[in-house]
Design a protein around this motif. Structure first.
Motif, mmCIF file in Angstrom:
data_model
loop_
_atom_site.group_PDB
_atom_site.id
_atom_site.type_symbol
_atom_site.label_atom_id
_atom_site.label_comp_id
_atom_site.label_asym_id
_atom_site.label_seq_id
_atom_site.Cartn_x
_atom_site.Cartn_y
_atom_site.Cartn_z
ATOM 1 N N MET A 153 -2.988 4.564 -8.185
ATOM 2 C CA MET A 153 -2.356 3.641 -7.244
ATOM 3 C C MET A 153 -2.242 4.328 -5.885
ATOM 4 S SD MET A 153 -1.189 0.585 -6.848
ATOM 5 C CE MET A 153 -1.039 0.052 -8.565
ATOM 6 N N ASP A 191 1.424 1.815 -2.089
ATOM 7 C CA ASP A 191 1.623 0.686 -2.995
ATOM 8 C C ASP A 191 2.371 1.084 -4.261
ATOM 9 O OD1 ASP A 191 0.237 -1.153 -1.389
ATOM 10 O OD2 ASP A 191 -1.693 -0.511 -2.204
ATOM 11 N N TYR A 212 -5.660 7.869 -4.379
ATOM 12 C CA TYR A 212 -5.174 6.951 -5.413
ATOM 13 C C TYR A 212 -4.633 7.660 -6.663
ATOM 14 C CZ TYR A 212 -8.632 4.589 -2.506
ATOM 15 O OH TYR A 212 -9.392 4.163 -1.445
ATOM 16 N N LEU A 242 -4.020 -4.196 -7.498
ATOM 17 C CA LEU A 242 -3.115 -3.799 -6.436
ATOM 18 C C LEU A 242 -2.005 -4.834 -6.278
ATOM 19 C CD1 LEU A 242 -5.743 -2.759 -3.744
ATOM 20 C CD2 LEU A 242 -4.161 -1.201 -4.892
ATOM 21 N N SER A 290 -1.485 -5.607 -0.313
ATOM 22 C CA SER A 290 -1.874 -4.213 -0.147
ATOM 23 C C SER A 290 -2.894 -4.048 0.971
ATOM 24 C CB SER A 290 -2.478 -3.662 -1.444
ATOM 25 O OG SER A 290 -3.043 -2.379 -1.231
ATOM 26 N N TYR A 305 -5.020 -1.878 0.916
ATOM 27 C CA TYR A 305 -6.220 -1.357 0.260
ATOM 28 C C TYR A 305 -6.983 -2.451 -0.490
ATOM 29 C CZ TYR A 305 -3.958 3.009 1.389
ATOM 30 O OH TYR A 305 -3.356 4.040 2.073
ATOM 31 N N ALA A 306 -6.578 -3.712 -0.304
ATOM 32 C CA ALA A 306 -7.217 -4.829 -0.988
ATOM 33 C C ALA A 306 -8.732 -4.895 -0.767
ATOM 34 C CB ALA A 306 -6.557 -6.144 -0.567
ATOM 35 N N GLU A 344 -10.343 -2.848 -3.502
ATOM 36 C CA GLU A 344 -9.679 -2.903 -4.802
ATOM 37 C C GLU A 344 -10.652 -2.667 -5.954
ATOM 38 O OE1 GLU A 344 -6.321 -5.543 -7.081
ATOM 39 O OE2 GLU A 344 -7.699 -6.598 -5.749
#
Length: 280
Positions: free
Chosen positions: A91, A95, A144, A194, A198, A200-201, A204
């Motif tokens: 993750m 997030d 992550y 996510l 987010s 970071y979408a 993903e």
């Protein structure tokens, strides 16, 4: 005649704990193999001189019951304690669900310590060894995996401290800094996603593939890993032992190469370059 007893946590099928159980058993040791669920240890359940124990390292009652069982069946001695149980986690830190992070620490940090506390009297009687299976990720800034890496490095720091604190009682401590294994399947990450909103979408799917172990990084067979690691444990190795896919390279790199070069390596195929282009 048994050479002594071993308790291994985290022995679910396909993992390092299961593979080490088989090696210790072949070497003539009485093995207490444990997992949160007995049904997850089918590959070792019929091995001679192996007893399966239900042990969730986050539950005091499970730890107490396991210690009582081993004490009763070994006359209160334990030659080797292998702290292998762990949870992986992916993750972005921005997030991260803090409560999920705390739960991860319960398994990866406080669980191994609680198990070690419970079994130390048995280890002292046998002048035994406690082993902590840690991770290369604790030495790399892998995107992550910050929470997981921090938990495994925390476990290693405790192990190194215990190495000194247990020395007066003739108990050895070994940390095995471990590279990725092929059989560490990530199928439980199939539904990974996510949180809504987010940043970071856009990447993903890339993060999900990494969580599933599909990032293309080299991995070692668990059986090969177990054979070498168990050999070192039996020989009495202490301190830190680096082993597994890329272990030697990471050890060299973190000791001798500039952090900028290491950072560029761990960012490959993470999608961070995609995010950087979108946020110029």
């Amino acid at each position: 005649m048994s050479k002594g007893s071993v308790l291994i946590t985290g022995c679910s099928d396909g993992g390092a704990g299961s593979a080490m159980t088989a090696v210790f058993q072949r070497e003539g040791y009485r093995v207490f193999a444990s997992s949160r669920n007995l049904n997850t240890m089918s590959k070792i359940e019929n091995l001679p001189n192996v007893k399966l124990i239900q042990l969730d390292v986050t539950k005091k009652e499970d730890i107490r019951a396991a210690a009582d069982t081993v004490h009763q069946e070994t006359d209160g001695t334990l030659k080797f304690l292998i702290n292998c149980a762990a949870r992986n986690h992916f993750m972005p830190l921005l997030d991260e669900d803090i409560e999920a992070g705390k739960a991860l620490y319960e398994t990866n940090v406080w669980g191994p310590l609680a198990v070690t506390q419970a079994f130390t009297p048995l280890l002292i009687k046998a002048k035994g060894t406690v082993v902590f299976i840690t991770s290369l990720s604790g030495y790399l800034n892998v995107p992550y995996q910050g929470t997981f890496a921090a938990s495994k490095r925390s476990e290693e720091i405790m192990a190194e401290t215990l190495r000194l604190e247990l020395a007066p009682f003739h108990v050895k401590v070994l940390s095995v800094v471990t590279g990725a294994l092929k059989t560490m399947g990530q199928t439980h990450f199939d539904d990974w996603k996510l949180p809504e909103g987010s940043m970071y979408a856009p990447v993903e799917s890339t993060i999900r593939d990494r969580a599933r172990g599909q990032e293309g990084a080299p991995r070692m067979e668990a059986a090969d890993y177990a054979s070498r690691v168990v050999s070192e444990i039996i020989k009495g190795k202490t301190g830190k032992f680096w082993y597994g896919a890329s272990a030697g390279a990471v050890k060299f790199g973190t000791e001798w190469l500039p952090s900028s070069l290491m950072d560029s390596g761990v960012q490959i195929k993470t999608g961070l370059d995609v995010l950087a282009k979108q946020n110029k």
